[in-house]
Design a protein around this motif. Structure first.
Motif, short mmCIF file in Angstrom:
data_model
loop_
_atom_site.label_atom_id
_atom_site.label_comp_id
_atom_site.label_asym_id
_atom_site.label_seq_id
_atom_site.Cartn_x
_atom_site.Cartn_y
_atom_site.Cartn_z
N MET A 1 0.95 -1.13 -0.02
CA MET A 1 -0.18 -0.13 -0.03
C MET A 1 0.91 1.31 -0.19
O MET A 1 1.96 1.40 0.75
CB MET A 1 -0.90 0.04 1.16
N THR A 3 2.81 4.67 0.57
CA THR A 3 2.97 5.57 1.96
C THR A 3 2.90 7.08 1.37
O THR A 3 3.29 7.45 0.48
CB THR A 3 4.44 5.23 2.58
N TYR A 4 2.14 7.87 2.43
CA TYR A 4 1.93 9.27 2.22
C TYR A 4 2.64 9.97 3.47
O TYR A 4 2.36 9.65 4.59
CB TYR A 4 0.64 9.61 1.83
N ARG A 46 2.66 10.32 9.11
CA ARG A 46 2.86 9.47 7.68
C ARG A 46 1.76 8.37 7.99
O ARG A 46 1.31 8.00 8.99
CB ARG A 46 4.38 8.65 8.36
N GLU A 48 -0.71 5.13 5.43
CA GLU A 48 -0.92 4.41 4.07
C GLU A 48 -2.18 4.36 3.61
O GLU A 48 -3.13 4.49 4.55
CB GLU A 48 -0.54 2.89 4.43
N SER A 49 -2.40 4.47 2.39
CA SER A 49 -3.76 4.53 1.88
C SER A 49 -3.78 4.03 0.43
O SER A 49 -2.81 4.09 -0.37
CB SER A 49 -4.14 5.96 1.75
N ARG A 50 -4.84 3.24 0.02
CA ARG A 50 -5.16 2.71 -1.34
C ARG A 50 -5.41 4.20 -2.22
O ARG A 50 -5.29 3.87 -3.30
CB ARG A 50 -6.24 1.72 -1.40
N THR A 79 3.70 12.05 -1.61
CA THR A 79 4.05 10.61 -1.45
C THR A 79 5.50 10.41 -0.80
O THR A 79 6.16 11.58 -0.92
CB THR A 79 4.20 10.06 -2.70
#
Length: 178
Positions: A1, A3-4, A46, A48-50, A79
């Motif tokens: 997935m 990471t942002y 920080r 995570e996302s789809r 990102t």
């Protein structure tokens, strides 16, 4: 997935805009994001996302933050790859300018146009200069730039909404999360 990293603007700067990092983490998790971590209490997150659209992620987070806090929290999302690239650019700029007193990175929602880039970079004075690199604007400040002022060149108003971090924070985030 994917990471942002999100950078929140104008929080914890007084009694009315308090947003502790544990509350930020909870609000991001409640908004449906995974693997949430924070770094210091200045709005560095920080997760995570789809989701693939940073503008959609920004909108989701801003909505969640407003609902949680009762005030707007402008949020810039990048990102992990973008942050790694920004840190790499910052290191190169530091090497090119070894006598800097301060180096700030301004995070913006959209890359400035060529015309706006020229305006931003035209704010240069003896105190320092602004260098635009995509969605990051670097304030390279020399000795005597007016210690304590984050925007001594008065360029931030040209790139609103924005939030800035000292380059040491940018390096720490890139090393830790990218």
């Amino acid at each position: 997935m994917p990471t942002y990293l999100a950078f929140l603007r104008a929080i914890n700067l007084g009694a009315k805009r308090v947003f502790p990092k544990d509350d930020i983490r909870r609000a991001v998790e409640d908004a449906g994001f995974d693997g949430v971590q924070t770094h210091i209490n200045t709005g560095n997150v920080r997760f995570e996302s789809r989701m693939r659209s940073t503008s959609r992620i920004e909108a989701a987070l801003e909505s969640a933050f407003a609902a949680d806090r009762g005030f707007e929290v402008p949020t810039m999302v990048y990102t992990a790859r973008e942050i790694a690239s920004i840190a790499e650019d910052a290191r190169a700029l530091d090497a090119e300018h070894p006598d800097l007193a301060r180096h700030y990175v301004y995070f913006v929602k959209n890359a400035p146009s060529a015309e706006l880039t020229a305006q931003i970079e035209a704010t240069a004075t003896d105190a320092g200069e602004m260098v635009v690199r995509g969605r990051a604007v670097h304030a390279l400040l020399g000795p005597g730039y007016q210690d304590g002022k984050v925007d001594p060149l008065r360029a931030a108003k040209l790139i609103e909404p924005t939030t800035s971090r000292n380059v040491t924070v940018v390096y720490a985030l890139a090393d830790k999360w990218c």
